[in-house]
Write a protein that holds these residues in place. Structure first.
Motif, mmCIF file in Angstrom:
data_model
loop_
_atom_site.group_PDB
_atom_site.id
_atom_site.type_symbol
_atom_site.label_atom_id
_atom_site.label_comp_id
_atom_site.label_asym_id
_atom_site.label_seq_id
_atom_site.Cartn_x
_atom_site.Cartn_y
_atom_site.Cartn_z
ATOM 1 N N SER A 1 -9.492 -14.707 -14.736
ATOM 2 C CA SER A 1 -9.756 -16.147 -14.861
ATOM 3 C C SER A 1 -11.081 -16.393 -15.573
ATOM 4 O O SER A 1 -11.214 -17.353 -16.354
ATOM 5 N N ASN A 2 -12.077 -15.532 -15.353
ATOM 6 C CA ASN A 2 -13.349 -15.681 -16.059
ATOM 7 C C ASN A 2 -13.167 -15.460 -17.564
ATOM 8 O O ASN A 2 -13.759 -16.177 -18.383
ATOM 9 N N ILE A 3 -12.366 -14.458 -17.935
ATOM 10 C CA ILE A 3 -12.111 -14.216 -19.358
ATOM 11 C C ILE A 3 -11.389 -15.405 -19.978
ATOM 12 O O ILE A 3 -11.730 -15.851 -21.090
ATOM 13 N N HIS A 4 -10.427 -15.941 -19.269
ATOM 14 C CA HIS A 4 -9.703 -17.117 -19.779
ATOM 15 C C HIS A 4 -10.641 -18.306 -19.943
ATOM 16 O O HIS A 4 -10.618 -19.003 -20.977
ATOM 17 N N ASP A 5 -11.481 -18.562 -18.942
ATOM 18 C CA ASP A 5 -12.409 -19.689 -19.031
ATOM 19 C C ASP A 5 -13.455 -19.484 -20.134
ATOM 20 O O ASP A 5 -13.871 -20.456 -20.777
ATOM 21 N N THR A 6 -13.855 -18.239 -20.357
ATOM 22 C CA THR A 6 -14.845 -17.969 -21.405
ATOM 23 C C THR A 6 -14.291 -18.299 -22.780
ATOM 24 O O THR A 6 -14.979 -18.904 -23.610
ATOM 25 N N PHE A 7 -13.047 -17.935 -23.029
ATOM 26 C CA PHE A 7 -12.457 -18.172 -24.351
ATOM 27 C C PHE A 7 -11.971 -19.606 -24.537
ATOM 28 O O PHE A 7 -11.756 -20.028 -25.684
ATOM 29 N N THR A 8 -11.775 -20.349 -23.455
ATOM 30 C CA THR A 8 -11.273 -21.724 -23.584
ATOM 31 C C THR A 8 -12.354 -22.774 -23.378
ATOM 32 O O THR A 8 -12.097 -23.960 -23.646
ATOM 33 N N LEU B 1 -19.535 -17.433 -16.576
ATOM 34 C CA LEU B 1 -19.108 -17.408 -17.972
ATOM 35 C C LEU B 1 -20.113 -16.656 -18.835
ATOM 36 O O LEU B 1 -19.738 -15.935 -19.772
ATOM 37 N N VAL B 2 -21.393 -16.825 -18.546
ATOM 38 C CA VAL B 2 -22.425 -16.095 -19.289
ATOM 39 C C VAL B 2 -22.277 -14.593 -19.073
ATOM 40 O O VAL B 2 -22.361 -13.800 -20.030
ATOM 41 N N LEU B 3 -22.049 -14.191 -17.824
ATOM 42 C CA LEU B 3 -21.907 -12.765 -17.527
ATOM 43 C C LEU B 3 -20.634 -12.194 -18.140
ATOM 44 O O LEU B 3 -20.643 -11.078 -18.691
ATOM 45 N N THR B 4 -19.547 -12.937 -18.064
ATOM 46 C CA THR B 4 -18.299 -12.451 -18.652
ATOM 47 C C THR B 4 -18.406 -12.370 -20.170
ATOM 48 O O THR B 4 -17.933 -11.405 -20.784
ATOM 49 N N GLY B 5 -19.050 -13.359 -20.777
ATOM 50 C CA GLY B 5 -19.258 -13.300 -22.219
ATOM 51 C C GLY B 5 -20.137 -12.123 -22.631
ATOM 52 O O GLY B 5 -19.896 -11.488 -23.662
ATOM 53 N N SER B 6 -21.127 -11.812 -21.825
ATOM 54 C CA SER B 6 -21.984 -10.649 -22.117
ATOM 55 C C SER B 6 -21.197 -9.353 -22.028
ATOM 56 O O SER B 6 -21.385 -8.442 -22.846
ATOM 57 N N LEU B 7 -20.305 -9.251 -21.045
ATOM 58 C CA LEU B 7 -19.471 -8.052 -20.929
ATOM 59 C C LEU B 7 -18.538 -7.917 -22.121
ATOM 60 O O LEU B 7 -18.382 -6.813 -22.681
ATOM 61 N N ILE B 8 -17.928 -9.005 -22.538
ATOM 62 C CA ILE B 8 -17.037 -8.962 -23.704
ATOM 63 C C ILE B 8 -17.816 -8.590 -24.965
ATOM 64 O O ILE B 8 -17.306 -7.898 -25.853
ATOM 65 N N THR B 9 -19.080 -8.999 -25.030
ATOM 66 C CA THR B 9 -19.882 -8.735 -26.225
ATOM 67 C C THR B 9 -20.157 -7.252 -26.424
ATOM 68 O O THR B 9 -20.182 -6.768 -27.564
ATOM 69 N N ILE B 10 -20.355 -6.502 -25.352
ATOM 70 C CA ILE B 10 -20.705 -5.086 -25.494
ATOM 71 C C ILE B 10 -19.485 -4.189 -25.615
ATOM 72 O O ILE B 10 -19.629 -3.016 -25.988
ATOM 73 N N VAL B 11 -18.302 -4.700 -25.318
ATOM 74 C CA VAL B 11 -17.103 -3.855 -25.384
ATOM 75 C C VAL B 11 -16.846 -3.322 -26.798
ATOM 76 O O VAL B 11 -16.569 -2.127 -26.973
ATOM 77 N N PRO B 12 -16.912 -4.145 -27.862
ATOM 78 C CA PRO B 12 -16.675 -3.579 -29.210
ATOM 79 C C PRO B 12 -17.652 -2.479 -29.588
ATOM 80 O O PRO B 12 -17.255 -1.512 -30.255
ATOM 81 N N LEU B 13 -18.921 -2.590 -29.190
ATOM 82 C CA LEU B 13 -19.888 -1.542 -29.506
ATOM 83 C C LEU B 13 -19.546 -0.239 -28.787
ATOM 84 O O LEU B 13 -19.644 0.849 -29.367
#
Length: 316
Positions: A89-96, A282-294
């Motif tokens: 749900s956090n990932i969904h809310d981050t992208f929407t 949302l800030v924490l979930t966005g930070s986690l998504i940010t480091i995944v590609p690296l």
């Protein structure tokens, strides 16, 4: 006339056996002269463990916190999961959230990395190969300029770069991020050193004797040999562009052109404001998504990166 008889000492045959028996004693004596080695090994192991904890604990905390809701962040221990698993749900809310602005920031960052870091790697490969394999007047002066550019911190050039781009009307545009990212003095120096060791001069001469031009020689002969160095420079430039914060902070004001670093910083500022709409999950979930590609990039290119760092370290 009788020949003289040579007498052999009785203990002569026993000397090799005596030497063999004394070998363990010599090893023990040498070990006794180095009493500090076990203690140093334990100390280095402890220091390595502390560095590992220092590196992994923040990532573990970020991963666990991204699985919690806003209420779960306040009622649970920081390094343990909450009863309410809210990662999806956090990932969904981050992208929407805010009409999907996070997706726009992610695409902006990918644009800056592909064009900026990719272009910086290509220019570093061309420049490093030319400086390593071609002799021309002023080569030492170019070397001094490159070393000086490596020593100058990027923050010292941020204000002059902003003033120059402001005069040209390029601030608050993607070019304000892409053009400065195309210059990588460290990548140029790294490719210079790598090309001088990885590409034999005899191979280039053989290709030219066979009638290959410089462009064909570069792309057909040199480029495959430079693959480990190219991947190494690409990783360095990609990480530098992906994590760049100070340059977009002074160059870009339009949220539509924010990279992920600047966008998450704006969300954090809103979350810290009384009555702010953005919540910390949302800030924490966005930070986690940010480091995944690296992390994925490093895992996929790890073997090329390691071989690129080790190349040229041993001379025959």
């Amino acid at each position: 006339m009788t020949s003289p008889v040579t007498t052999v000492p009785a203990d002569s045959p026993a000397r090799p056996a005596r030497t063999t028996r004394s070998a363990p004693r010599l090893r023990r004596a040498r070990a006794e002269h180095r009493p500090g080695r076990p203690r140093r090994s334990v100390l280095l192991t402890l220091l390595t463990g502390l560095v590992l904890l220092y590196s992994l604990v923040p990532l573990l905390w970020l991963l666990i916190s991204a699985t919690k809701s806003q209420q779960g962040l306040g009622r649970s221990f920081g390094l343990w999961f909450d009863s309410d698993f809210a990662l999806w749900s956090n990932i969904h809310d981050t992208f929407t959230y805010d009409d999907g602005i996070f997706s726009r920031w992610l695409l902006n960052t990918l644009l800056y990395v592909v064009v900026g870091a990719g272009g910086a790697t290509f220019l570093a490969v061309l420049g490093g190969y030319a400086l390593a394999k071609f002799d021309f007047p002023g080569r030492r002066a170019v070397f001094a300029v490159v070393i000086g550019a490596v020593a100058v911190p990027a923050t010292a050039l941020a204000v002059p770069t902003f003033l120059m781009f402001s005069k040209m009307g390029l601030t608050d545009t993607p070019w304000a991020m892409i053009i400065p990212s195309l210059i990588s003095p460290f990548g140029l120096y790294l490719m210079w050193v790598f090309a001088s060791e990885a590409v034999p001069n005899e191979l280039l001469e053989a290709a030219r004797i066979d009638g290959a031009g410089e462009i064909r020689t570069f792309f057909g002969v040199t480029l495959p040999l430079l693959a480990p160095g190219i991947v190494t420079v690409l990783l360095f430039t990609m990480v530098a562009t992906w994590n760049n914060f100070f340059l977009p902070l002074i160059m870009i004001k339009n949220p539509d052109w924010y990279p992920l670093t600047l966008g998450l910083n704006s969300w954090k500022a809103q979350a810290q404001t009384a009555g702010g709409e953005v919540v910390f999950n949302l800030v924490l979930t966005g930070s986690l998504i940010t480091i995944v590609p690296l992390i994925v990039a490093f895992l996929l290119l790890q073997r090329y990166w390691q071989s690129g760092l080790a190349a040229g370290s041993v001379k025959e």
